[in-house]
Design an enzyme around this catalytic site. Structure first.
Site, PDB file in Angstrom:
ATOM      1  N   SER A 132       0.818  -1.216   0.000  1.00  5.78           N
ATOM      2  CA  SER A 132       0.000   0.000   0.000  1.00  5.78           C
ATOM      3  C   SER A 132       0.849   1.262   0.000  1.00  5.78           C
ATOM      4  O   SER A 132       0.342   2.347  -0.282  1.00  5.78           O
ATOM      5  CB  SER A 132      -0.930   0.016   1.214  1.00  5.78           C
ATOM      6  N   HIS A 137      -2.089  -2.732  -6.201  1.00  7.32           N
ATOM      7  CA  HIS A 137      -2.559  -2.470  -4.840  1.00  7.32           C
ATOM      8  C   HIS A 137      -4.073  -2.581  -4.739  1.00  7.32           C
ATOM      9  O   HIS A 137      -4.807  -1.690  -5.161  1.00  7.32           O
ATOM     10  CB  HIS A 137      -2.091  -1.077  -4.393  1.00  7.32           C
ATOM     11  N   GLU A 178      -5.094   0.202  -7.442  1.00  4.90           N
ATOM     12  CA  GLU A 178      -4.043   1.079  -7.959  1.00  4.90           C
ATOM     13  C   GLU A 178      -2.985   0.222  -8.656  1.00  4.90           C
ATOM     14  O   GLU A 178      -2.536  -0.781  -8.107  1.00  4.90           O
ATOM     15  CB  GLU A 178      -3.388   1.868  -6.818  1.00  4.90           C
ATOM     16  N   ASN A 183      -3.401   6.612  -0.391  1.00  9.91           N
ATOM     17  CA  ASN A 183      -2.720   6.754   0.895  1.00  9.91           C
ATOM     18  C   ASN A 183      -1.912   8.031   1.000  1.00  9.91           C
ATOM     19  O   ASN A 183      -1.595   8.478   2.103  1.00  9.91           O
ATOM     20  CB  ASN A 183      -1.839   5.538   1.170  1.00  9.91           C
TER      21      ASN A 183
END
Length: 382
Positions: free
Chosen positions: A120, A141, A153, A192
């Protein structure tokens, strides 16, 4: 290149979820972990998940059995990777462990095999450097839980080939998921890069006594349009996950996050959120219940600081060609459940107010983290 056989390394929440949706898409899957008990538990969870789909009429009992037949488990890593077309790593977020794993399988996996990490936050290029196939290495991800979350992702490393990128995107699409390309291997990728700093920013508001925890969460939910409060979301994600992501991101780019000691304190006490029974909130052990928040609580807090940090990081992603505006907006909607575009929220609040808020935070804290991005400054001028 046609992908037929997939190996998933790790059988935890992410690993068994990836194995399940891959088998549901028709792939032959091998799931590997270091102990048989972990694999047994993972298969129990997969059976439970599939049985729920049968109950809801989404798949038949025969389809469930066929899906299960396509999943094989093993603790033998050589056995796991020997026939794989695509290997997806879903082991703990520890760079040393991931590099050691990729270095080991690089010598035993077929030469055509593509390697992917479900990390991540950890840099794809650095992981790929542990192998002799950097052109066939990529980040894929998934979001938790993979069975339900639509966003994936896709992150190429510095030497990832175009053909590897195409294979990864087509694989994600074959799962009926939405691939979002993260064009550059930056700390935190897309979601993130915005979510982790938001948790810390909310924690700073709490630490500085600007508002109570419930008031901040209620405003985040009702005024900004997220499905739950930021503290509740951190507890659901896992304070341990937030803490580790923070450490990795901050180590590589000090301007990406302004760490608040509250997170470190919760982590050091083992208060990991819902999974441990306590994080920002307390939970009954082994169960998860939503935090009941009200509009009345939301009215007592103005979340402009949180919005300003989120929009600034979103602007940075666009300015630095990590992702286009539409992809950033889509990623936040699919990955964090935001009801409307982050820039729409900013426009209603006023870009001038957003920039003034950031400048005030920058000057009072003497921290470049709050420096307004050039895109935001241009939006004020425009």
């Amino acid at each position: 290149m046609a992908i037929e056989r997939i190996t998933v390394l790790g059988s935890g929440i992410m690993g068994h979820g990836i194995a399940q949706i891959s088998a549901m898409a028709g792939y032959k899957v091998v799931m590997r972990d270091i102990e048989q008990q972990f694999l047994d538990k993972a298969m129990e969870r997969i059976r439970w998940s599939l049985s729920k789909l049968v109950e809801k009429g989404r798949i038949s009992g025969d389809e469930m059995n066929s899906i299960l037949e396509r999943i094989r488990v093993t603790v033998d890593i050589e056995e796991a990777v020997k026939d794989a077309d695509l290997i997806i790593e879903a082991i703990p977020e520890d760079m040393r462990l991931k590099k050691e794993t990729f270095e080991k399988i690089d010598s035993i996996a077929p030469s055509h095999t593509i390697f992917a990490s479900n990390t991540s936050t950890l840099p794809i290029t650095e992981m790929a450097g542990a192998t002799k196939r950097e052109d066939r290495f990529i980040g894929i991800h998934f979001f938790n839980p993979p069975q339900l979350m639509q966003l994936v992702e896709v992150i190429p490393g510095a030497r990832t080939s175009k053909s590897t990128l195409d294979v990864a995107i087509n694989y994600v699409k074959s799962l009926r998921k939405e691939p979002i390309l993260c064009r550059k291997d930056v700390a935190g990728f897309i979601v993130n890069r915005i979510f982790i700093p938001l948790v810390h920013e909310a924690a700073w508001e709490l630490k500085e006594g600007k508002a109570g925890m419930r008031e901040i969460d209620a405003a985040f939910k009702f005024k900004l349009g997220f499905p739950m409060g930021i503290f509740e979301l951190a507890d659901y994600t896992g304070i341990d996950v937030v803490h580790k992501a923070t450490k990795e991101m901050y180590a590589r780019d000090r301007k990406v996050v302004n760490p608040c000691p509250i997170i470190e304190d919760l982590y050091s006490k083992g208060h990991y959120g819902q999974k441990s029974g306590r994080g920002f909130y307390e939970y009954k052990q082994g169960s998860y219940a939503r935090v009941e928040l009200s509009m009345q609580e939301a009215e007592r807090y103005d979340p402009v600081r949180l919005l300003a940090v989120a929009v600034n990081n979103a602007s940075w992603l666009i300015s630095n060609d990590v992702a286009g505006k539409d992809d950033v907006e889509k990623a936040l909607m699919l990955g964090m459940g935001l009801k409307e575009g982050i820039f729409g929220l900013a426009e209603r609040t006023g870009y001038a107010r957003i920039v003034d808020t950031l400048k005030g935070l920058r000057d009072s804290s003497r921290n470049d983290f709050y420096e307004p991005d050039a895109l935001l400054l241009n939006l004020v001028k425009g």
